[in-house]
Write a protein that holds these residues in place. Structure first.
Motif, PDB file in Angstrom:
ATOM      1  N   PRO A   8      77.165  41.345  82.825  1.00 19.15           N
ATOM      2  CA  PRO A   8      78.326  40.940  83.624  1.00 19.15           C
ATOM      3  C   PRO A   8      78.526  41.811  84.860  1.00 19.15           C
ATOM      4  O   PRO A   8      78.083  42.963  84.906  1.00 19.15           O
ATOM      5  N   GLU A   9      79.213  41.252  85.829  1.00 19.61           N
ATOM      6  CA  GLU A   9      79.525  41.988  87.053  1.00 19.61           C
ATOM      7  C   GLU A   9      80.943  42.542  87.032  1.00 19.61           C
ATOM      8  O   GLU A   9      81.326  43.305  87.921  1.00 19.61           O
ATOM      9  N   ILE A  10      81.719  42.174  86.041  1.00 18.52           N
ATOM     10  CA  ILE A  10      83.048  42.745  85.786  1.00 18.52           C
ATOM     11  C   ILE A  10      83.165  42.916  84.282  1.00 18.52           C
ATOM     12  O   ILE A  10      82.710  42.055  83.526  1.00 18.52           O
ATOM     13  N   LEU A  11      83.787  44.012  83.838  1.00 19.54           N
ATOM     14  CA  LEU A  11      84.050  44.208  82.415  1.00 19.54           C
ATOM     15  C   LEU A  11      85.550  44.338  82.189  1.00 19.54           C
ATOM     16  O   LEU A  11      86.219  45.159  82.846  1.00 19.54           O
ATOM     17  N   VAL A  12      86.072  43.538  81.265  1.00 13.92           N
ATOM     18  CA  VAL A  12      87.483  43.567  80.880  1.00 13.92           C
ATOM     19  C   VAL A  12      87.521  43.774  79.372  1.00 13.92           C
ATOM     20  O   VAL A  12      87.112  42.889  78.611  1.00 13.92           O
ATOM     21  N   LEU A  13      87.995  44.942  78.929  1.00 16.03           N
ATOM     22  CA  LEU A  13      87.897  45.325  77.523  1.00 16.03           C
ATOM     23  C   LEU A  13      89.280  45.675  76.976  1.00 16.03           C
ATOM     24  O   LEU A  13      89.967  46.535  77.520  1.00 16.03           O
ATOM     25  N   ASP A  14      89.663  44.998  75.909  1.00 14.94           N
ATOM     26  CA  ASP A  14      90.977  45.207  75.299  1.00 14.94           C
ATOM     27  C   ASP A  14      90.806  46.060  74.039  1.00 14.94           C
ATOM     28  O   ASP A  14      90.243  45.608  73.049  1.00 14.94           O
TER      29      ASP A  14
END
Length: 309
Positions: free
Chosen positions: A153-159
């Motif tokens: 991925p080119e963006i990482l969004v981690l909760d």
């Protein structure tokens, strides 16, 4: 879609009936930056992340990548790790990673190659033929991160990516995130482990009641807080600094007293009072930790809202 661009959250709001989940939430995550997203339970972190991914629709505001609105097409380039794990429990680890990679547009060969790489990096290669439900919670967490990374991925969004991990797994995940940032990937993650956020992140955003109430580097946020003193006076009795104007006791660490200096407080008066109790082995200034900053920011804004109401 190119790497090296910003993810922008621009004044997004979301309401569920009478409950306001987000109020004009605004922040950005820059190329190659680790951004920590912190707040109490129910503050709006997960809602903001889901809107960034297009899982939820905002009532107002916009999410942009490289200056353009997020669309179904460019969402395929986002790696997402939800707090409530989204894996298929009865599916084998390797099959699951390959399936998810293919959904993001990879060829079968690319998907298998990437799945193998991430299973090895994250220490679950030996469990590749096991169903996810048979793994420990920590290994499920590792597979979930692999699922977020497998399509490059080119963006990482981690909760809450570090929840339930042992120290070795935390180190592995931290290294992976730093490597992604070094390649220009914006990384945003939420966490209640504030010491970890402080150590890893370039910038931190503190959320309360759906609003961004503070944002900046830890040093920038600390600059707005009161200076603290760490005093090691072994003969001092409890409350020895209570009568000094503008000085409050924050707590005790390893037998040392941690004091907070309010505006205009004189640290020399503190030193004099400490010496009056006997020998002083340490007398040092420091800025508050992220945990203390978080507590102060949330408390101050909570008090302000209470007065406004």
């Amino acid at each position: 879609m190119r790497q090296g661009q910003r993810l922008e959250i621009d004044r997004i709001s979301k309401r569920y009936g009478s409950v306001v989940a987000l109020r004009e939430m605004t922040f950005d995550v820059r190329a190659g930056e680790l951004f920590g997203f912190v707040g109490s339970n129910g503050a709006g972190k997960t809602t903001a992340m889901r809107i960034a991914l297009g899982v939820l629709t905002a009532d107002s505001g916009e999410v942009r990548w490289a200056g353009r609105p997020i669309t179904l097409e460019n969402r395929r380039h986002i790696g997402y790790m939800p707090e409530e794990r989204g894996l298929y429990p009865k599916m084998k680890v390797a099959d699951q990673l390959v399936y998810l990679a293919r959904l993001h547009g990879m060829s079968k060969a690319e998907a298998w190659r990437s799945a193998q790489e991430w299973m090895e990096r994250l220490g679950v290669a030996a469990r590749r033929d096991d169903a996810v439900e048979k793994l420990s919670l920590g290994n499920q967490q590792r597979v979930q991160l692999a699922a977020a990374l497998v399509h490059d991925p080119e963006i990482l969004v981690l909760d809450e990516p570090f929840s339930g991990l042992d120290p070795v797994a935390v180190d592995v995940m931290s290294t992976v995130l730093r490597e992604k940032c070094a390649r220009g990937t914006p990384v945003v993650f939420s966490s209640h482990q504030l010491d970890l956020v402080e150590r890893l992140c370039d910038r931190v955003g503190i959320v309360r009641s759906g609003q961004m109430v503070a944002c900046g580097t830890v040093a920038e946020l600390s600059a707005g807080g009161n200076v603290q003193l760490v005093v090691d006076a072994p003969a001092a009795q409890p409350g020895w600094a209570d009568r000094i104007a503008g000085v409050g006791t924050v707590g005790h660490e390893d037998g040392k007293t941690v004091l907070e200096l309010g505006p205009g407080a004189d640290d020399q008066l503190v030193l004099k009072a400490a010496l009056a109790t006997g020998p002083v082995r340490e007398f040092a200034r420091r800025q508050p930790s992220l945990t203390e900053l978080f507590r102060n920011v949330v408390t101050e804004h909570g008090a302000s809202e209470g007065k406004a109401a």
